[in-house]
Design an enzyme around this catalytic site. Sequence first.
Site, PDB file in Angstrom:
ATOM      1  N   ASP A   1       0.907  -5.505   8.008  1.00 49.37           N
ATOM      2  CA  ASP A   1      -0.259  -4.653   7.787  1.00 49.37           C
ATOM      3  C   ASP A   1      -1.452  -5.575   7.535  1.00 49.37           C
ATOM      4  O   ASP A   1      -1.446  -6.356   6.577  1.00 49.37           O
ATOM      5  CB  ASP A   1      -0.011  -3.727   6.580  1.00 49.37           C
ATOM      6  CG  ASP A   1      -1.159  -2.753   6.360  1.00 49.37           C
ATOM      7  OD1 ASP A   1      -2.319  -3.124   6.642  1.00 49.37           O
ATOM      8  OD2 ASP A   1      -0.906  -1.641   5.884  1.00 49.37           O
TER       9      ASP A   1
ATOM     10  N   ARG B   1     -11.898  -2.775  -8.376  1.00 53.55           N
ATOM     11  CA  ARG B   1     -11.971  -3.758  -7.290  1.00 53.55           C
ATOM     12  C   ARG B   1     -13.431  -3.985  -6.896  1.00 53.55           C
ATOM     13  O   ARG B   1     -14.181  -3.030  -6.699  1.00 53.55           O
ATOM     14  CB  ARG B   1     -11.202  -3.262  -6.055  1.00 53.55           C
ATOM     15  CG  ARG B   1      -9.727  -3.066  -6.277  1.00 53.55           C
ATOM     16  CD  ARG B   1      -9.013  -2.752  -4.970  1.00 53.55           C
ATOM     17  NE  ARG B   1      -9.571  -1.589  -4.280  1.00 53.55           N
ATOM     18  CZ  ARG B   1      -9.130  -1.140  -3.099  1.00 53.55           C
ATOM     19  NH1 ARG B   1      -8.164  -1.776  -2.472  1.00 53.55           N
ATOM     20  NH2 ARG B   1      -9.655  -0.063  -2.542  1.00 53.55           N
TER      21      ARG B   1
ATOM     22  N   PHE C   1       0.839  -1.196   0.000  1.00 52.00           N
ATOM     23  CA  PHE C   1       0.000   0.000   0.000  1.00 52.00           C
ATOM     24  C   PHE C   1       0.884   1.260   0.000  1.00 52.00           C
ATOM     25  O   PHE C   1       1.848   1.334   0.758  1.00 52.00           O
ATOM     26  CB  PHE C   1      -0.893  -0.035   1.241  1.00 52.00           C
ATOM     27  CG  PHE C   1      -1.987   0.981   1.246  1.00 52.00           C
ATOM     28  CD1 PHE C   1      -3.022   0.919   0.334  1.00 52.00           C
ATOM     29  CD2 PHE C   1      -1.989   2.003   2.174  1.00 52.00           C
ATOM     30  CE1 PHE C   1      -4.042   1.852   0.351  1.00 52.00           C
ATOM     31  CE2 PHE C   1      -3.003   2.945   2.200  1.00 52.00           C
ATOM     32  CZ  PHE C   1      -4.036   2.866   1.282  1.00 52.00           C
TER      33      PHE C   1
ATOM     34  N   TYR D   1     -11.928   0.382   9.545  1.00 54.39           N
ATOM     35  CA  TYR D   1     -13.084   0.899   8.799  1.00 54.39           C
ATOM     36  C   TYR D   1     -13.411   0.104   7.543  1.00 54.39           C
ATOM     37  O   TYR D   1     -14.341   0.427   6.831  1.00 54.39           O
ATOM     38  CB  TYR D   1     -12.880   2.382   8.444  1.00 54.39           C
ATOM     39  CG  TYR D   1     -11.525   2.722   7.851  1.00 54.39           C
ATOM     40  CD1 TYR D   1     -11.238   2.448   6.530  1.00 54.39           C
ATOM     41  CD2 TYR D   1     -10.539   3.314   8.635  1.00 54.39           C
ATOM     42  CE1 TYR D   1     -10.006   2.752   5.991  1.00 54.39           C
ATOM     43  CE2 TYR D   1      -9.301   3.615   8.114  1.00 54.39           C
ATOM     44  CZ  TYR D   1      -9.029   3.330   6.785  1.00 54.39           C
ATOM     45  OH  TYR D   1      -7.807   3.621   6.266  1.00 54.39           O
ATOM     46  N   LYS D   2     -12.648  -0.968   7.275  1.00 49.29           N
ATOM     47  CA  LYS D   2     -12.970  -1.822   6.124  1.00 49.29           C
ATOM     48  C   LYS D   2     -13.857  -2.967   6.605  1.00 49.29           C
ATOM     49  O   LYS D   2     -15.042  -2.755   6.827  1.00 49.29           O
ATOM     50  CB  LYS D   2     -11.668  -2.286   5.468  1.00 49.29           C
ATOM     51  CG  LYS D   2     -10.952  -1.113   4.799  1.00 49.29           C
ATOM     52  CD  LYS D   2      -9.528  -1.404   4.388  1.00 49.29           C
ATOM     53  CE  LYS D   2      -8.914  -0.123   3.801  1.00 49.29           C
ATOM     54  NZ  LYS D   2      -7.443  -0.132   3.819  1.00 49.29           N
TER      55      LYS D   2
HETATM   56  C1  LIG Z   1      -6.665   1.076   4.013  1.00 49.48           C
HETATM   57  C2  LIG Z   1      -5.232   0.770   4.228  1.00 49.48           C
HETATM   58  C3  LIG Z   1      -4.426   1.558   5.037  1.00 49.48           C
HETATM   59  C4  LIG Z   1      -4.994   2.788   5.666  1.00 49.48           C
HETATM   60  O1  LIG Z   1      -4.076   3.543   6.362  1.00 49.48           O
HETATM   61  P1  LIG Z   1      -4.590   4.769   7.261  1.00 49.48           P
HETATM   62  O2  LIG Z   1      -3.356   5.323   7.830  1.00 49.48           O
HETATM   63  O3  LIG Z   1      -5.512   4.196   8.293  1.00 49.48           O
HETATM   64  O4  LIG Z   1      -5.296   5.722   6.369  1.00 49.48           O
HETATM   65  C5  LIG Z   1      -3.126   1.163   5.251  1.00 49.48           C
HETATM   66  N1  LIG Z   1      -2.628   0.052   4.675  1.00 49.48           N
HETATM   67  C6  LIG Z   1      -3.376  -0.724   3.862  1.00 49.48           C
HETATM   68  C7  LIG Z   1      -2.817  -1.965   3.258  1.00 49.48           C
HETATM   69  C8  LIG Z   1      -4.690  -0.373   3.603  1.00 49.48           C
HETATM   70  O5  LIG Z   1      -5.432  -1.120   2.788  1.00 49.48           O
END
Ligand SMILES: *Cc1c(COP(=O)(O)O)cnc(C)c1O
Length: 427
Positions: free
Chosen positions: A212, A387, A135, A237-238
């Site tokens: 992560d 997606r 990410f 939040y997912k």
């Molecule tokens: C959604 C997501 C994030 C989100 O990071 P925030 O700091 O909470 O905005 C981080 N890593 C991955 C792999 C994600 O899918």
Amino acid sequence: MVWKVRAAGSGERLAQARELDRADPLASLRPEFRPPASGAIYLNGNSLGQLPTRTLARLGRVADQEWGGQLVRAWPDWIDLPVKVGDRLAADLLGARPGEVAVADSTSVNLYKCVAAVLAREPSRRVLITDDQNFPSDRYVLQGLAGSLGADLWVLAADPITGLDLDLLVSALDERVAAICLSQVAYRSAAVIDMAAVNQAAHRVGALTVWDLCHSVGALPIQLHETGADLAVGCSYKYLHAGPGAPAFLYVRRELQGELQQPIWGWFGCARQFAMEPDFTPAAGIRSFLTGTPPVLGVVAVQEGAALVAEAGIARVRAKSLALTSYAQQLIGQQLVRLGFALASPSAADERGAHLALRHAQAYPLCRMLRERELVVTDFREPDVIRLGLAPLSTSFEDVCAAIDRIAQVAGDSNHPDAPSLRSRVT
Ligand SMILES: *Cc1c(COP(=O)(O)O)cnc(C)c1O
């Protein structure tokens, strides 16, 4: 659970989808979620999970009775929520022990804290490893840390569909490596990497792992303790349905807690928070990874969302998720491949998480049109990926069936004269 989808007209397809919904042991939890206000089918739970109605009620109560009614007198109940909710996440969803998980900050900030703590632990180890499909925010945090703390960041090339090759990772490891920072489920393709194998490989050279879990928590069973994971971060939040900006969590293996000091010292991470002493003394255990005042409304939403997933049972959630993505995969094969779509996720269901990536030359305009005509809410990822997020608790087989029909219809309309091509601010 694998069924053969009958190649059939749309009426028969719909009938079969409804049969699958009737056989779904988790179908009774669907009414717990608010459907979108428009008639669109929501396949974007991989980005923002739908609102649980019980969370709405709980937020109302906390705001009205606790904040509104009790004001600061509610703090004795609020103050331990980050570790209390962390313990529930640990036990129900992460395969971790009590005292190893806390809810705090965002995923990016937690990643910063964890990796900085690892770099400080052994100054002779100056290398961080990640992969080029990780990410972006994670890669940026690592770049920033490497720059400011004088470390090297090695970005390994991963396959955009199947993810990072384990042999390649193993061949890159040596005694210079401080931390391997990877996503368990890839945000674009949903490829799953073998957590136990990576932990083992890391430990052979004395490195630590920082996982992560954003795309795995609430979607598949996680065994942090059993697989020997060292640290982890993830968002709520997912697939935990905690709402926009709800706080993330972090995990630190118990045996490491005394050796690791995170860099953002604040009163919530301090041993005697209300002694107001001149100097910082870290709290014992996972609390030392906290910094400032927790966002109580957000933490409460994490508690409710995680409880819903726990009630369903993470093994049953994964079973439904495998069923949903396998079902969608068959419909994609029957209806979308001939329209120029190609699956950009691993083809074996157990090698991917809860979403499917589809490549298409017109991915961006198609995604926009599906949203703007209130047909299907999906998202777009550069350069050509749509997606389909199939949040296991809130998505029905009928949703999947109808969404693929709608996507086929829009993609089948010849050359989209009104196709938007300029990127909007949020994709
Ligand atoms: C959604 C997501 C994030 C989100 O990071 P925030 O700091 O909470 O905005 C981080 N890593 C991955 C792999 C994600 O899918």
